[in-house]
Design a protein around this motif. Structure first.
Motif, mmCIF file in Angstrom:
data_model
loop_
_atom_site.group_PDB
_atom_site.id
_atom_site.type_symbol
_atom_site.label_atom_id
_atom_site.label_comp_id
_atom_site.label_asym_id
_atom_site.label_seq_id
_atom_site.Cartn_x
_atom_site.Cartn_y
_atom_site.Cartn_z
ATOM 1 N N ASN A 251 41.419 54.892 50.255
ATOM 2 C CA ASN A 251 41.986 53.544 50.342
ATOM 3 C C ASN A 251 41.130 52.468 49.685
ATOM 4 O OD1 ASN A 251 44.044 54.695 51.765
ATOM 5 N ND2 ASN A 251 43.362 53.988 53.766
ATOM 6 N N ASN A 252 40.206 52.867 48.796
ATOM 7 C CA ASN A 252 39.314 51.867 48.212
ATOM 8 C C ASN A 252 39.862 51.265 46.920
ATOM 9 O OD1 ASN A 252 38.912 53.783 46.226
ATOM 10 N ND2 ASN A 252 36.836 54.322 46.849
ATOM 11 N N TYR A 253 41.141 51.496 46.620
ATOM 12 C CA TYR A 253 41.739 50.945 45.409
ATOM 13 C C TYR A 253 42.481 49.664 45.733
ATOM 14 C CZ TYR A 253 45.865 52.952 47.532
ATOM 15 O OH TYR A 253 46.864 53.254 48.432
ATOM 16 N N GLN A 254 42.471 48.740 44.818
ATOM 17 C CA GLN A 254 43.214 47.485 44.927
ATOM 18 C C GLN A 254 43.140 46.889 46.330
ATOM 19 O OE1 GLN A 254 47.142 47.493 43.254
ATOM 20 N NE2 GLN A 254 46.398 48.168 41.288
ATOM 21 N N VAL A 255 41.905 46.749 46.814
ATOM 22 C CA VAL A 255 41.696 46.132 48.120
ATOM 23 C C VAL A 255 42.298 44.737 48.136
ATOM 24 C CG1 VAL A 255 39.925 45.408 49.768
ATOM 25 C CG2 VAL A 255 39.608 47.504 48.443
ATOM 26 N N LYS A 256 42.169 44.054 47.002
ATOM 27 C CA LYS A 256 42.790 42.728 46.844
ATOM 28 C C LYS A 256 42.999 42.482 45.366
ATOM 29 C CE LYS A 256 42.252 37.821 47.922
ATOM 30 N NZ LYS A 256 43.693 37.679 48.213
ATOM 31 N N GLN A 257 44.038 41.723 45.038
ATOM 32 C CA GLN A 257 44.267 41.353 43.650
ATOM 33 C C GLN A 257 44.987 40.021 43.585
ATOM 34 O OE1 GLN A 257 46.856 44.107 41.573
ATOM 35 N NE2 GLN A 257 47.880 44.691 43.467
ATOM 36 N N GLY A 258 44.841 39.346 42.445
ATOM 37 C CA GLY A 258 45.495 38.061 42.274
ATOM 38 C C GLY A 258 44.819 37.233 41.190
ATOM 39 N N TRP A 259 45.379 36.055 40.938
ATOM 40 C CA TRP A 259 44.869 35.180 39.884
ATOM 41 C C TRP A 259 43.696 34.340 40.376
ATOM 42 C CZ3 TRP A 259 46.433 35.941 35.080
ATOM 43 C CH2 TRP A 259 47.712 36.448 34.829
ATOM 44 N N MET A 260 42.712 34.147 39.502
ATOM 45 C CA MET A 260 41.641 33.172 39.695
ATOM 46 C C MET A 260 41.270 32.597 38.336
ATOM 47 S SD MET A 260 38.930 34.494 42.619
ATOM 48 C CE MET A 260 38.610 36.165 42.019
ATOM 49 N N LEU A 261 40.625 31.427 38.353
ATOM 50 C CA LEU A 261 40.061 30.850 37.137
ATOM 51 C C LEU A 261 38.614 31.303 37.011
ATOM 52 C CD1 LEU A 261 41.415 27.193 37.381
ATOM 53 C CD2 LEU A 261 42.265 29.013 35.899
ATOM 54 N N LYS A 262 38.154 31.504 35.768
ATOM 55 C CA LYS A 262 36.801 32.013 35.556
ATOM 56 C C LYS A 262 36.204 31.400 34.300
ATOM 57 C CE LYS A 262 34.377 36.311 34.585
ATOM 58 N NZ LYS A 262 33.931 35.801 33.277
ATOM 59 N N THR A 263 34.911 31.057 34.378
ATOM 60 C CA THR A 263 34.199 30.557 33.206
ATOM 61 C C THR A 263 33.286 31.652 32.659
ATOM 62 O OG1 THR A 263 32.830 28.764 32.333
ATOM 63 C CG2 THR A 263 32.243 29.607 34.515
ATOM 64 N N GLY A 264 32.602 31.363 31.547
ATOM 65 C CA GLY A 264 31.768 32.354 30.889
ATOM 66 C C GLY A 264 30.324 32.349 31.372
ATOM 67 N N PRO A 265 29.459 33.152 30.737
ATOM 68 C CA PRO A 265 28.081 33.320 31.201
ATOM 69 C C PRO A 265 27.217 32.073 31.101
ATOM 70 C CG PRO A 265 28.407 34.424 29.091
ATOM 71 C CD PRO A 265 29.761 34.008 29.568
ATOM 72 N N LYS A 266 27.555 31.154 30.171
ATOM 73 C CA LYS A 266 26.753 29.930 30.046
ATOM 74 C C LYS A 266 27.181 28.859 31.041
ATOM 75 C CE LYS A 266 25.928 30.599 25.086
ATOM 76 N NZ LYS A 266 26.140 30.016 23.726
ATOM 77 N N HIS A 267 28.336 29.086 31.669
ATOM 78 C CA HIS A 267 28.893 28.141 32.646
ATOM 79 C C HIS A 267 29.294 26.811 32.007
ATOM 80 C CE1 HIS A 267 26.384 30.400 35.917
ATOM 81 N NE2 HIS A 267 27.316 31.164 35.355
ATOM 82 N N THR A 268 29.377 26.813 30.673
ATOM 83 C CA THR A 268 29.834 25.610 29.965
ATOM 84 C C THR A 268 31.178 25.867 29.285
ATOM 85 O OG1 THR A 268 28.582 26.284 27.997
ATOM 86 C CG2 THR A 268 27.502 24.763 29.549
ATOM 87 N N GLU A 269 31.595 27.121 29.243
ATOM 88 C CA GLU A 269 32.867 27.485 28.623
ATOM 89 C C GLU A 269 34.033 27.007 29.503
ATOM 90 O OE1 GLU A 269 29.804 30.739 27.863
ATOM 91 O OE2 GLU A 269 30.529 29.551 29.558
ATOM 92 N N PRO A 270 35.187 26.772 28.906
ATOM 93 C CA PRO A 270 36.343 26.351 29.711
ATOM 94 C C PRO A 270 36.763 27.454 30.690
ATOM 95 C CG PRO A 270 36.991 26.833 27.451
ATOM 96 C CD PRO A 270 35.505 26.844 27.468
#
Length: 401
Positions: A251-270
């Motif tokens: 049962n360790n598959y798809q414990v949760k899924q859904g949309w989120m917003l994410k930025t890049g490694p520099k934290h300055t990307e949109p």
């Protein structure tokens, strides 16, 4: 007399043994099968009606009229008593439905339980445990939206699931190792009532395949037989493993899924919208939910490895909704959820994983992930800069994001 019977039924519903639906564990059931003796939720009551009155006679505990004999029958039986009879031989790999599970799975379970009575005697589910299955499924193309009919062959002894482009083809298009395979029913995700998904590792990458069967029973049969074969492989490799540990692995598959917003490694990307899915310790993110490969992944180690999750973003970062920060030895990942409840749910699931120590297999995965982190980043950068798809989205879109 009617009010008295209704009061007795309401009292029965308050007993611990009857507080959850007999078939999916939904809270506060208010319906019942008067001839079987179980209390069920409104959703499962609809499936019981599909069985026919010769199998199950559905009544509302609040709205319908009950005879004294029917009420006494419910008092004499109830969920705990009947489930002890009808689910006594339900195997570990056949997971009882949850309220959030797809309708097609609930229907399969209820038919198995009351119509086919698969769980009342030993060997009733042996047809799921043959370890061999050969059939046709509609598969979504890796680079397109079109589904095409493909032949799939399961061989548990060999530990593989193969699929062929041509029905009589000698060489499979792909051979999937059952050790890394997880299956899940996802009708809403692929917009088909009989849809399901396979996820597995290939060349250190997580690959997703989306399928559907023409018949509902066939889709769920494939799902259950794949779980049965996975359990066979788990027990073969771990003879002393407990049922609880097997369930956790299955049962360790798809414990949760859904949309989120994410930025890049520099934290300055949109911030960009990404589809996230939690597969055991791998938090995968996709540009689109039905992509064959994730845009990137975050391996979630334990707190002792330097992993941490917290609500909010670092100082100076603007939150687009409700922020989440995941700290790893390599970097901080910053995401934002649309609402507070979703943020809390993601944090709770991720925190539960991070507080769990890594087992030997997970330690190997963690080491491999750490060793290949930079190589996978370079590979994705190279892909983005040398393919037409990459030209359209290369800026700020590398897998390390």
């Amino acid at each position: 007399m009617g009010e008295r019977n209704k009061r007795i039924l309401m009292e029965q519903l308050q007993l611990p043994k009857n507080k959850l639906c007999a078939d999916c564990n939904a809270e506060s059931p208010e319906w019942a099968s008067s001839n079987i003796g179980v209390f069920i939720c409104v959703n499962c009551s609809g499936i019981h009606r599909m069985l026919g009155t010769h199998i199950s006679r559905v009544k509302s505990c609040r709205l319908d009229q009950w005879t004294d004999e029917q009420v006494q029958f419910m008092c004499d039986n109830g969920n705990e008593c009947i489930n002890a009879q009808l689910e006594v031989y339900m195997p570990v790999y056949y997971q009882k439905p949850r309220p959030s599970d797809p309708q097609v799975y609930k229907e399969h379970f209820i038919h198995s339980k009351y119509d086919r009575k698969e769980f009342i005697s030993e060997g009733g589910t042996s047809h799921y445990e043959k370890g061999a299955k050969d059939g046709f499924l509609w598969k979504r193309g890796k680079d397109g939206k079109q589904f095409k009919l493909r032949r799939f062959v399961l061989n548990a002894e060999e530990g593989t699931l193969k699929y062929y482009v041509k029905p009589e083809g000698k060489e499979p298009k792909q051979t999937i190792n059952l050790a890394s395979l997880t299956a899940s029913l996802v009708p809403d995700k692929i917009n088909h009532a009989h849809g399901f998904q396979l996820a597995f590792m290939t060349e250190n990458l997580t690959r997703q395949i989306y399928l559907y069967a023409e018949e509902a029973k066939d889709a769920v049969d494939w799902f259950i037989e794949l779980r049965a074969s996975s359990m066979h492989l788990i027990k073969k490799n771990n003879p002393n493993i407990t049922d609880c540990e097997i369930i956790k692995k299955l049962n360790n598959y798809q414990v949760k899924q859904g949309w989120m917003l994410k930025t890049g490694p520099k934290h300055t990307e949109p911030y960009r919208k990404r589809w996230f899915t939690l597969e055991n310790r791998r938090l995968l993110y996709f540009v689109n939910p039905l992509d064959a490969y994730p845009r990137g992944e975050i391996y979630l180690g334990s707190r002792s490895n330097g992993f941490m999750v917290r609500d909010g973003l670092p100082a100076g970062q603007q939150e687009y909704g409700f922020g989440i920060t995941i700290t790893t030895p390599d970097r901080d990942y910053l995401m934002c959820c649309e609402d507070k409840e979703d943020q809390k749910a993601w944090i709770a699931e991720i925190k539960a994983i991070m507080t769990r120590p890594l087992n030997s297999q997970e330690n190997e995965e963690f080491t491999e992930h750490a060793l290949t982190y930079h190589q996978r980043r370079k590979t994705t950068v190279r892909y983005n800069l040398t393919t037409p798809a990459g030209w359209r989205s290369s800026v700020g879109e590398f897998s390390s994001k």
